[in-house]
Scaffold this motif. Sequence first.
Motif, PDB file in Angstrom:
ATOM      1  N   CYS A  20      37.969  36.423  25.595  1.00  0.00           N
ATOM      2  CA  CYS A  20      38.645  36.593  24.311  1.00  0.00           C
ATOM      3  C   CYS A  20      39.551  35.422  23.947  1.00  0.00           C
ATOM      4  N   THR A  21      39.724  34.448  24.840  1.00  0.00           N
ATOM      5  CA  THR A  21      40.601  33.322  24.562  1.00  0.00           C
ATOM      6  C   THR A  21      40.012  32.482  23.432  1.00  0.00           C
ATOM      7  N   THR A  22      40.861  32.198  22.437  1.00  0.00           N
ATOM      8  CA  THR A  22      40.440  31.362  21.322  1.00  0.00           C
ATOM      9  C   THR A  22      41.465  30.263  21.109  1.00  0.00           C
ATOM     10  N   THR A  23      41.211  29.367  20.147  1.00  0.00           N
ATOM     11  CA  THR A  23      42.129  28.265  19.913  1.00  0.00           C
ATOM     12  C   THR A  23      43.148  28.569  18.826  1.00  0.00           C
ATOM     13  N   GLY A  24      43.207  29.754  18.342  1.00  0.00           N
ATOM     14  CA  GLY A  24      44.222  30.124  17.366  1.00  0.00           C
ATOM     15  C   GLY A  24      44.435  31.615  17.391  1.00  0.00           C
ATOM     16  N   SER A  25      45.651  32.043  17.026  1.00  0.00           N
ATOM     17  CA  SER A  25      45.922  33.468  17.040  1.00  0.00           C
ATOM     18  C   SER A  25      47.020  33.777  16.042  1.00  0.00           C
ATOM     19  N   THR A  26      47.209  35.049  15.799  1.00  0.00           N
ATOM     20  CA  THR A  26      48.238  35.497  14.877  1.00  0.00           C
ATOM     21  C   THR A  26      49.300  36.225  15.676  1.00  0.00           C
ATOM     22  N   SER A  27      50.561  35.861  15.430  1.00  0.00           N
ATOM     23  CA  SER A  27      51.651  36.511  16.160  1.00  0.00           C
ATOM     24  C   SER A  27      51.947  37.867  15.546  1.00  0.00           C
ATOM     25  N   ALA A  28      52.866  38.598  16.158  1.00  0.00           N
ATOM     26  CA  ALA A  28      53.194  39.954  15.706  1.00  0.00           C
ATOM     27  C   ALA A  28      53.722  39.974  14.273  1.00  0.00           C
ATOM     28  N   ASP A  29      54.391  38.898  13.840  1.00  0.00           N
ATOM     29  CA  ASP A  29      54.925  38.873  12.478  1.00  0.00           C
ATOM     30  C   ASP A  29      53.903  38.391  11.448  1.00  0.00           C
ATOM     31  N   GLY A  30      52.655  38.145  11.877  1.00  0.00           N
ATOM     32  CA  GLY A  30      51.589  37.785  10.953  1.00  0.00           C
ATOM     33  C   GLY A  30      51.443  36.291  10.701  1.00  0.00           C
ATOM     34  N   THR A  31      52.273  35.455  11.332  1.00  0.00           N
ATOM     35  CA  THR A  31      52.164  34.015  11.123  1.00  0.00           C
ATOM     36  C   THR A  31      51.123  33.434  12.066  1.00  0.00           C
ATOM     37  N   LYS A  32      50.443  32.411  11.589  1.00  0.00           N
ATOM     38  CA  LYS A  32      49.407  31.758  12.390  1.00  0.00           C
ATOM     39  C   LYS A  32      50.064  30.789  13.363  1.00  0.00           C
ATOM     40  N   ARG A  33      49.644  30.810  14.624  1.00  0.00           N
ATOM     41  CA  ARG A  33      50.137  29.834  15.569  1.00  0.00           C
ATOM     42  C   ARG A  33      48.933  29.145  16.201  1.00  0.00           C
ATOM     43  N   SER A  34      49.136  27.904  16.600  1.00  0.00           N
ATOM     44  CA  SER A  34      48.026  27.172  17.191  1.00  0.00           C
ATOM     45  C   SER A  34      48.058  27.315  18.703  1.00  0.00           C
ATOM     46  N   GLY A  35      46.947  26.989  19.314  1.00  0.00           N
ATOM     47  CA  GLY A  35      46.850  27.072  20.761  1.00  0.00           C
ATOM     48  C   GLY A  35      46.113  28.319  21.193  1.00  0.00           C
ATOM     49  N   PRO A  36      45.689  28.319  22.439  1.00  0.00           N
ATOM     50  CA  PRO A  36      44.959  29.463  22.980  1.00  0.00           C
ATOM     51  C   PRO A  36      45.836  30.710  23.049  1.00  0.00           C
ATOM     52  N   LYS A  37      45.183  31.853  23.026  1.00  0.00           N
ATOM     53  CA  LYS A  37      45.898  33.116  23.181  1.00  0.00           C
ATOM     54  C   LYS A  37      46.442  33.212  24.602  1.00  0.00           C
ATOM     55  N   PRO A  38      47.586  33.862  24.760  1.00  0.00           N
ATOM     56  CA  PRO A  38      48.083  34.101  26.116  1.00  0.00           C
ATOM     57  C   PRO A  38      47.119  35.020  26.872  1.00  0.00           C
ATOM     58  N   LEU A  39      47.006  34.814  28.167  1.00  0.00           N
ATOM     59  CA  LEU A  39      46.222  35.692  29.013  1.00  0.00           C
ATOM     60  C   LEU A  39      47.213  36.680  29.626  1.00  0.00           C
ATOM     61  N   VAL A  40      47.075  37.941  29.292  1.00  0.00           N
ATOM     62  CA  VAL A  40      47.980  38.984  29.768  1.00  0.00           C
ATOM     63  C   VAL A  40      47.235  39.841  30.789  1.00  0.00           C
ATOM     64  N   GLN A  41      47.873  40.063  31.930  1.00  0.00           N
ATOM     65  CA  GLN A  41      47.246  40.824  33.010  1.00  0.00           C
ATOM     66  C   GLN A  41      48.199  41.917  33.491  1.00  0.00           C
ATOM     67  N   GLN A  42      47.713  43.142  33.558  1.00  0.00           N
ATOM     68  CA  GLN A  42      48.494  44.252  34.090  1.00  0.00           C
ATOM     69  C   GLN A  42      48.495  44.171  35.622  1.00  0.00           C
ATOM     70  N   VAL A  43      49.654  44.443  36.241  1.00  0.00           N
ATOM     71  CA  VAL A  43      49.761  44.364  37.701  1.00  0.00           C
ATOM     72  C   VAL A  43      50.583  45.520  38.259  1.00  0.00           C
ATOM     73  N   ASN A  44      50.420  46.691  37.721  1.00  0.00           N
ATOM     74  CA  ASN A  44      51.199  47.850  38.162  1.00  0.00           C
ATOM     75  C   ASN A  44      51.068  48.073  39.663  1.00  0.00           C
ATOM     76  N   GLY A  45      52.153  48.540  40.268  1.00  0.00           N
ATOM     77  CA  GLY A  45      52.132  48.833  41.686  1.00  0.00           C
ATOM     78  C   GLY A  45      52.763  47.755  42.546  1.00  0.00           C
ATOM     79  N   PHE A  46      53.302  46.722  41.925  1.00  0.00           N
ATOM     80  CA  PHE A  46      53.941  45.634  42.660  1.00  0.00           C
ATOM     81  C   PHE A  46      55.369  45.460  42.153  1.00  0.00           C
ATOM     82  N   SER A  47      56.215  44.887  42.992  1.00  0.00           N
ATOM     83  CA  SER A  47      57.577  44.576  42.556  1.00  0.00           C
ATOM     84  C   SER A  47      57.567  43.262  41.780  1.00  0.00           C
TER      85      SER A  47
END
Length: 138
Positions: A20-47
């Motif tokens: 799903c990584t692309t070279t552009g994305s839209t932030s929560a406030d609807g503005t366009k930002r450049s650069g790849p999307k952040p890669l978010v990973q869930q890691v429940n169960g660790f400190s």
Amino acid sequence: MKFVKLLLSSLFVVSFMAACTTTGSTSADGTKRSGPKPLVQQVNGFSRAQVEQSILAGGKVKAWSMKKIKPGIIDGTILVNNQRANIRVTYSAEQYSIQYVSGGNVVTGNDKVPTNYGRWQKKLSEAIQNSLAKKARR
């Protein structure tokens, strides 16, 4: 069995996020930002400390220069064939996020996202997951 489920679900999520990584994305406030999307990973169960250690260890394995800025934030840099990428990894006990900050070609001075950034990001996340999986086996 718990370890196998954790490993398989982690690999699935990493693969899905990398696709799903692309070279552009839209932030929560609807503005366009450049650069790849952040890669978010869930890691429940660790400190948070275990997640931090795994981020630093994964960075070392994949030749990233990692520096803890403050609790919950690690900055990283990689230089491969004159291509540089700077990232910010934010993390908690529940998840981590690898976000592109800047980069480009250090010889020509262009500041385009390196062609291989998506692969570097994915490989770093895989190394972090491998480190966490080792901690889960202990």
